[in-house]
Write a protein that holds these residues in place. Structure first.
Motif, short mmCIF file in Angstrom:
data_model
loop_
_atom_site.label_atom_id
_atom_site.label_comp_id
_atom_site.label_asym_id
_atom_site.label_seq_id
_atom_site.Cartn_x
_atom_site.Cartn_y
_atom_site.Cartn_z
N GLY A 5 0.37 -1.13 -0.10
CA GLY A 5 0.20 0.05 0.35
C GLY A 5 0.95 1.40 0.30
O GLY A 5 0.32 2.53 -0.42
N LEU A 6 1.92 0.92 0.87
CA LEU A 6 2.62 2.41 1.31
C LEU A 6 3.40 2.72 -0.15
O LEU A 6 3.89 3.89 -0.83
N VAL A 7 4.32 1.05 -1.47
CA VAL A 7 4.46 1.52 -2.20
C VAL A 7 3.67 2.80 -3.43
O VAL A 7 4.24 3.90 -3.84
N ALA A 8 2.54 1.89 -3.60
CA ALA A 8 1.67 2.39 -4.21
C ALA A 8 1.53 3.76 -4.31
O ALA A 8 1.05 4.57 -5.28
N VAL A 9 0.57 4.49 -3.24
CA VAL A 9 0.30 5.62 -2.51
C VAL A 9 1.88 6.75 -2.90
O VAL A 9 1.54 7.97 -2.95
N CYS A 10 2.58 6.39 -2.55
CA CYS A 10 3.87 6.63 -3.10
C CYS A 10 3.98 8.38 -4.07
O CYS A 10 3.76 9.30 -3.94
N ALA A 11 3.49 8.06 -5.28
CA ALA A 11 3.33 8.98 -6.84
C ALA A 11 2.33 10.22 -5.90
O ALA A 11 2.30 11.50 -6.16
N GLY A 12 1.18 9.63 -5.30
CA GLY A 12 -0.39 10.91 -5.70
C GLY A 12 0.12 10.87 -3.99
O GLY A 12 -1.44 11.52 -4.35
N SER A 13 0.79 10.44 -3.41
CA SER A 13 0.55 11.28 -1.81
C SER A 13 -0.23 12.42 -1.45
O SER A 13 -1.22 13.15 -0.66
N ASP A 14 0.18 13.05 -2.46
CA ASP A 14 0.00 15.06 -2.40
C ASP A 14 -0.61 15.01 -2.82
O ASP A 14 -0.89 16.65 -2.80
N ILE A 15 -1.54 14.65 -3.27
CA ILE A 15 -2.63 14.99 -4.80
C ILE A 15 -3.49 14.44 -4.70
O ILE A 15 -5.47 15.01 -4.98
N MET A 16 -3.96 12.69 -4.22
CA MET A 16 -4.77 11.72 -3.60
C MET A 16 -5.63 12.33 -2.59
O MET A 16 -4.98 13.41 -1.51
N HIS A 17 -7.46 12.57 -2.65
CA HIS A 17 -7.97 12.86 -0.65
C HIS A 17 -8.14 10.98 -0.71
O HIS A 17 -7.60 10.23 -1.23
N PRO A 18 -7.76 11.46 0.56
CA PRO A 18 -8.03 9.64 1.36
C PRO A 18 -8.47 8.68 1.37
O PRO A 18 -8.01 7.40 1.50
N LEU A 19 -9.47 8.89 0.64
CA LEU A 19 -10.57 7.82 0.15
C LEU A 19 -9.96 6.52 -1.10
O LEU A 19 -9.76 6.27 -1.33
N GLY A 20 -8.79 7.57 -1.75
CA GLY A 20 -8.70 7.62 -3.01
C GLY A 20 -7.16 6.67 -3.09
O GLY A 20 -6.78 5.57 -3.37
N ALA A 21 -6.58 7.54 -1.30
CA ALA A 21 -5.76 6.51 -0.92
C ALA A 21 -5.90 5.32 -0.76
O ALA A 21 -5.11 3.98 -0.86
N LEU A 22 -6.88 5.50 -0.39
CA LEU A 22 -8.10 3.77 1.06
C LEU A 22 -7.63 2.55 -1.11
O LEU A 22 -7.15 1.77 0.06
N VAL A 23 -8.14 3.46 -1.20
CA VAL A 23 -8.94 2.46 -3.07
C VAL A 23 -7.04 1.68 -3.95
O VAL A 23 -7.16 1.06 -3.49
N VAL A 24 -6.26 2.78 -3.97
CA VAL A 24 -4.96 2.80 -4.31
C VAL A 24 -3.93 1.73 -3.40
O VAL A 24 -3.40 0.66 -3.95
N GLY A 25 -4.22 1.81 -2.02
CA GLY A 25 -3.93 0.92 -0.99
C GLY A 25 -4.65 -0.11 -1.14
O GLY A 25 -3.55 -1.48 -1.29
N SER A 26 -5.59 -0.75 -1.24
CA SER A 26 -6.50 -2.32 -1.07
C SER A 26 -5.95 -3.12 -2.25
O SER A 26 -5.50 -3.72 -2.30
N VAL A 27 -5.48 -2.05 -3.51
CA VAL A 27 -5.79 -2.83 -5.11
C VAL A 27 -4.34 -2.94 -4.81
O VAL A 27 -3.46 -4.71 -4.93
N ALA A 28 -3.56 -2.89 -4.43
CA ALA A 28 -2.25 -2.93 -3.87
C ALA A 28 -2.03 -4.18 -3.11
O ALA A 28 -0.90 -5.16 -3.31
N GLY A 29 -1.81 -3.29 -2.53
CA GLY A 29 -2.10 -5.16 -0.95
C GLY A 29 -3.15 -6.38 -1.76
O GLY A 29 -1.74 -7.29 -1.36
N ALA A 30 -3.63 -6.13 -2.55
CA ALA A 30 -4.18 -7.41 -3.21
C ALA A 30 -3.61 -7.91 -4.62
O ALA A 30 -3.47 -8.99 -4.54
N LEU A 31 -3.27 -7.16 -5.16
CA LEU A 31 -2.21 -7.05 -6.06
C LEU A 31 -0.54 -7.62 -5.16
O LEU A 31 0.06 -8.30 -6.55
N PHE A 32 -0.69 -7.63 -4.54
CA PHE A 32 0.85 -8.39 -4.29
C PHE A 32 0.60 -9.69 -4.19
O PHE A 32 1.84 -10.72 -4.04
#
Length: 407
Positions: A271-298
């Motif tokens: 989750g932390l790997v995936a959010v690095c790029a857009g952590s300064d521009i995403m909404h927290p709910l978007g970051a939650l989705v990004v991290g969740s997809v990354a956890g399943a993807l791993f």
């Protein structure tokens, strides 16, 4: 006062990311077999030292056109040299330290993929090549002005490629470089039988693995938040987005990974790997989705590598950093859009171009560097040394020498 605060801020960020290298070390120690634990520790610390030399003398100049061959008075900003100017209070020196810790993450990432069967000195030479030339070339393209890359992306996509804290520049590049290294090395002895059976090699120490994950998680808030590189630029949005992505990665890997502790602790990192790029521009709910997809993807990527594709990536660094980093770079062009609650300033096409460029660059360089070393110096331990383990074969001591004495 402002400059001094920025120096202190970036210095603390440097120290936090430096501490992450202990996390890399213990994550590997807990995953590899007992006979390779000392080697894991030695690799990470010597890779950091080699990275420091390579980045100081060559890499930083490749990325940004800046070198440190001036007097201390010039370096600290007390005076200007001949056409050379540095910021006051040595700000540019701590900035170098901060960016060095990112550069040194490249060999630390690769180390987990090639664990248990790589020769020590060729691997250290690869570190020097990657940190002096390969990584800073792409770093300078994205975070600097090299080759007019950002102008090119902007002309096509309408916005530059956005990678705030390195989903692509650090993680995807490290992960896809690692794929080349892992393929060039081949699988560990006995990992895959001729009949297609996959021989399971469980982690040696789950508490050490968990400790490594926790150290990385804590340090990551320096990795992400302090990528602002100034007190004025700091924003709590990066912190909360990192937190939400981490939590999403943990919970997704918990479900998809069926309670497996290795997946869960790596899910936080995904989750932390995936959010690095857009952590300064995403909404927290978007970051939650990004991290969740990354956890399943791993979880999916690690399972496919080990069981279907027969790629013996010991720590799963290609799925973790390579796949999840790629997802994070592209996802910034989705969840960073104003239409989805983000701050904007990005386009999907720009993120796709930048992300794919990083992957292609790293994949080619990985095969070139490790393929070249394989066919010149040799990359792999001989079968007897691999069977004994890298600890005794390379370092002449095990992780538990007292037990060996009693035995």
């Amino acid at each position: 006062m402002q400059v001094g605060m920025d120096v202190f801020f970036v210095l603390m960020g440097s120290a936090m990311v430096l501490a992450m290298h202990a996390g890399f070390a213990f994550l590997e120690v807990g995953t590899v077999r007992k006979k390779n634990q000392v080697n894991a520790l030695v690799k990470i610390i010597t890779d950091f030292a080699m990275s420091t030399m390579a980045y100081f003398f060559i890499g930083y100049s490749v990325a940004y056109g800046v070198n440190f061959f001036s007097s201390a008075a010039v370096l600290t900003g007390a005076t200007d040299g001949d056409g050379v100017s540095f910021a006051k209070n040595g700000y540019d020196l701590v900035k170098f330290f901060f960016l060095l810790t990112f550069a040194a993450a490249i060999p630390a990432i690769i180390s987990g993929g090639i664990a248990e069967r790589a020769r020590f000195r060729p691997q250290l030479l690869a570190t020097a090549i990657l940190v002096a030339f390969v990584y800073p070339s792409f770093e300078g393209m994205v975070w600097g002005t090299r080759l007019g890359f950002q102008d090119f992306v902007t002309s096509i996509a309408g916005a530059p490629f956005h990678d705030f804290a390195g989903s692509i520049v650090v993680h995807a590049v490290g992960g896809w470089l690692a794929l080349g290294a892992v393929v060039m090395l081949g699988a560990r002895m006995g990992r895959y039988r001729k009949d297609g059976h996959v021989v399971g090699i469980p982690p040696s120490n789950i508490p050490f693995l968990a400790l490594g994950s926790w150290i990385l998680v804590v340090g990551w808030f320096g990795f992400n938040v302090m990528s602002a590189q100034s007190v004025e630029g700091i924003t709590g949005l990066v912190a909360i987005n990192s937190l939400m992505a981490m939590a999403g990665g943990i919970l997704a890997s918990l479900v998809v990974g069926k309670n497996d502790p290795g997946f869960i602790h790596n899910g936080a990192l995904a989750g932390l790997v995936a959010v690095c790029a857009g952590s300064d521009i995403m909404h927290p709910l978007g970051a939650l989705v990004v991290g969740s997809v990354a956890g399943a993807l791993f979880v999916w990527g690690f399972t496919q590598c080990q069981e279907k594709w027969k790629i013996d990536d010991v720590l799963g660094v290609w799925p973790l950093h390579g796949m999840c980093g790629l997802w994070g770079g592209i996802a910034s062009g989705i969840f960073g859009l104003e239409a989805l609650g983000g701050l904007g300033g990005v386009t999907f096409l720009g993120q796709l171009i930048g992300s794919v460029s990083g992957v292609v660059f790293a994949l080619i360089c990985g095969f070139l560097v490790y393929g070249g070393l394989k066919y010149t110096l040799g990359l792999r331990l001989d079968p007897e040394d691999e069977y004994r383990g890298a600890d005794l074969s390379l370092h002449h001591i095990s992780a538990y020498p007292e037990e060996d004495t009693h035995a």
